[in-house]
Design a protein around this motif. Structure first.
Motif, PDB file in Angstrom:
ATOM      1  N   ALA A 120      54.093 -97.286 -29.143  1.00 38.35           N
ATOM      2  CA  ALA A 120      53.362 -96.018 -29.153  1.00 38.35           C
ATOM      3  C   ALA A 120      51.879 -96.320 -29.048  1.00 38.35           C
ATOM      4  N   PRO A 121      51.307 -96.257 -27.855  1.00 36.30           N
ATOM      5  CA  PRO A 121      49.893 -96.622 -27.671  1.00 36.30           C
ATOM      6  C   PRO A 121      48.946 -95.698 -28.428  1.00 36.30           C
ATOM      7  N   LEU A 147      58.303 -96.876 -23.729  1.00 33.58           N
ATOM      8  CA  LEU A 147      57.035 -96.225 -24.038  1.00 33.58           C
ATOM      9  C   LEU A 147      57.265 -94.906 -24.766  1.00 33.58           C
ATOM     10  N   ILE A 148      56.592 -94.735 -25.901  1.00 33.73           N
ATOM     11  CA  ILE A 148      56.519 -93.442 -26.573  1.00 33.73           C
ATOM     12  C   ILE A 148      55.163 -92.862 -26.201  1.00 33.73           C
ATOM     13  N   PRO A 149      55.115 -91.929 -25.267  1.00 29.37           N
ATOM     14  CA  PRO A 149      53.833 -91.497 -24.685  1.00 29.37           C
ATOM     15  C   PRO A 149      52.873 -90.946 -25.728  1.00 29.37           C
ATOM     16  N   PRO A 150      51.588 -91.240 -25.540  1.00 20.97           N
ATOM     17  CA  PRO A 150      50.588 -90.668 -26.441  1.00 20.97           C
ATOM     18  C   PRO A 150      50.365 -89.192 -26.119  1.00 20.97           C
ATOM     19  N   GLY A 151      49.754 -88.503 -27.059  1.00 17.32           N
ATOM     20  CA  GLY A 151      49.422 -87.112 -26.839  1.00 17.32           C
ATOM     21  C   GLY A 151      47.952 -86.933 -26.524  1.00 17.32           C
ATOM     22  N   SER A 152      47.568 -85.700 -26.301  1.00 12.97           N
ATOM     23  CA  SER A 152      46.168 -85.366 -26.062  1.00 12.97           C
ATOM     24  C   SER A 152      45.607 -84.698 -27.308  1.00 12.97           C
ATOM     25  N   GLY A 153      44.326 -84.932 -27.553  1.00  9.47           N
ATOM     26  CA  GLY A 153      43.689 -84.324 -28.708  1.00  9.47           C
ATOM     27  C   GLY A 153      42.349 -84.967 -28.966  1.00  9.47           C
ATOM     28  N   GLU A 154      41.780 -84.658 -30.106  1.00 10.89           N
ATOM     29  CA  GLU A 154      40.502 -85.238 -30.467  1.00 10.89           C
ATOM     30  C   GLU A 154      40.687 -86.703 -30.831  1.00 10.89           C
ATOM     31  N   LEU A 155      39.867 -87.562 -30.248  1.00 14.48           N
ATOM     32  CA  LEU A 155      39.969 -88.994 -30.449  1.00 14.48           C
ATOM     33  C   LEU A 155      38.890 -89.475 -31.416  1.00 14.48           C
TER      34      LEU A 155
END
Length: 400
Positions: A120-121, A147-155
């Motif tokens: 999970a990157p 791969l466990i895909p990452p999500g989008s959001g505040e980094l």
């Protein structure tokens, strides 16, 4: 899907490492056994003590303890896991994994793992989009890693975009779904009977047998681990299932076991009749305790309904019915006769003449005989291993 599974959790150096605490808790709650391996950098974000407390296992951070000189065997760890999850998987750790670099315990365990590996990157947007990162991910996937895909959001940088590690709940759901779809008995319903039956003489006494239920419960657990929806009809026994997903129906007598089987047989894809059901039951049951008055006491017995034969008469072509034959003499012929008379697809023969087989033992020695009279004889094994052999045969029959 995770109940009883051994999960290796690798934690690398990323701010998302704090989520490892929640991930460990969710895995434990799902019934998994968890061991954590951390990179040295990850300990700057979350302490090994936290993850050790939550996982109830020591956390592994280095090859050996310099104070004690004790070696932390990465090979043993790699062999222990049924699955390995690297979460968070930093850009640095993924680069090492993709290129076979081993400069810490986590990457050594990764290269030693024989189980499926999930990663999970977690990284900032520009790092996630970089060609080197994309190439490393492609390389890892070409190795069979998942791969466990990452999500989008505040980094962490303050930017908004892709690269945020999947939430712990999403990782557990992903893992369960991936394991489930690969199991051979997923979406199959299997009815199992186990243990003895007790046939009442009066409110205090009964006629029974020495069955412990160990073989039937081992079968139920093995079937559940292979993805089956298991209904376990259990006679009086102290045995317990390892899997909470198993629907257990407790019965006492042969008549009660018959009713439970008839209620569930029609919807079952397979049925494994492992219980030692009484052949006879008292014709009359005293309502009060029978007093000891005479030197001799006779009990009139009547036949119980043959549950296996009854199910064999109702069996459809798309159902698999398995019976057991515990014999003391002329074993093979008796088993074949039972196979034919009761319309079975498979019979499991064991003999009380074999040392280590039969009631109450933790081991068993069986021969499987199918409709075509093909025989497969196994050596003495634990009942868990015997259950696995029987389940493999059931899977094969269901796929024909």
């Amino acid at each position: 899907m995770l109940e009883g599974k051994n999960i290796l959790l690798g934690v690398s150096g990323s701010i998302a490492a704090y989520k490892a605490a929640t991930l460990v808790r969710l895995l434990i709650k799902a019934g998994a056994n968890v061991k954590v391996v951390m990179t040295p950098d990850s300990t700057n974000f979350i302490t090994p003590l936290t993850l050790s407390t939550l996982s109830k296992n020591p956390v592994h951070t280095q090859y050996f303890d310099p104070e004690t000189g004790e070696w932390d065997n990465h090979v043993d760890l790699g062999l222990w896991g049924n699955a390995m999850i690297i979460a968070p998987a930093s850009a640095n750790t993924m680069a090492k994994m993709a290129n076979g670099l081993v400069d810490n315990l986590l990457t050594a365990v990764y290269l030693s793992a024989k189980c499926p590996v999930y990663f999970a990157p977690a990284m900032d947007l520009d790092m996630w989009k970089h060609t080197a990162t994309r190439d490393n991910i492609a390389q890892l996937q070409s190795f069979g890693n998942i791969l466990i895909p990452p999500g989008s959001g505040e980094l962490a940088s303050g930017l908004y975009g892709e690269g945020r590690m999947a939430e712990p709940e999403e990782i557990v759901a992903f893992l369960e779904a991936d394991i489930r779809k690969k199991l051979p008995l997923v979406n199959k319903k299997v009815l199992v009977t186990a243990g003895p039956t007790y046939e009442a003489i009066d409110p205090v006494r009964f006629i029974g047998n020495h069955s412990s239920g160990k073989m039937g419960f081992a079968l139920a657990d093995e079937l559940a681990s292979q993805g089956a929806d298991v209904i376990l009809v259990a006679g009086p026994t102290a045995q317990k299932s390892e899997y909470k997903s198993i629907k257990r129906i407790d019965v006492t007598s042969a008549a009660e076991m018959l009713d439970a089987c008839l209620e569930n047989f029609d919807s079952a894809n397979a049925c494994i009749m492992c219980a030692a059901v009484a052949d006879y039951t008292p014709a009359h049951v005293a309502q009060q305790k029978i007093k000891k008055t005479e030197d001799h006491f006779n009990i009139e017995l009547k036949k119980t309904t043959d549950i296996l034969k009854t199910l064999g008469q109702q069996k459809r072509d798309d159902q698999v019915l398995v019976g057991f034959a515990l014999e003391t003499n002329n074993e093979e012929q008796h088993a074949i006769d039972k196979l034919k008379k009761k319309n079975l697809d498979l019979i499991v023969l064991n003999s009380l003449n074999d040392s280590g087989a039969g009631f109450k033992s933790d081991t068993n020695k069986v021969t499987l005989i199918d409709r075509q009279l093909n025989k497969t004889t196994f050596e003495l094994k634990s009942k868990a291993e015997v259950a696995n052999d029987i389940c493999l045969a059931v899977v094969d029959l269901l796929n024909k």
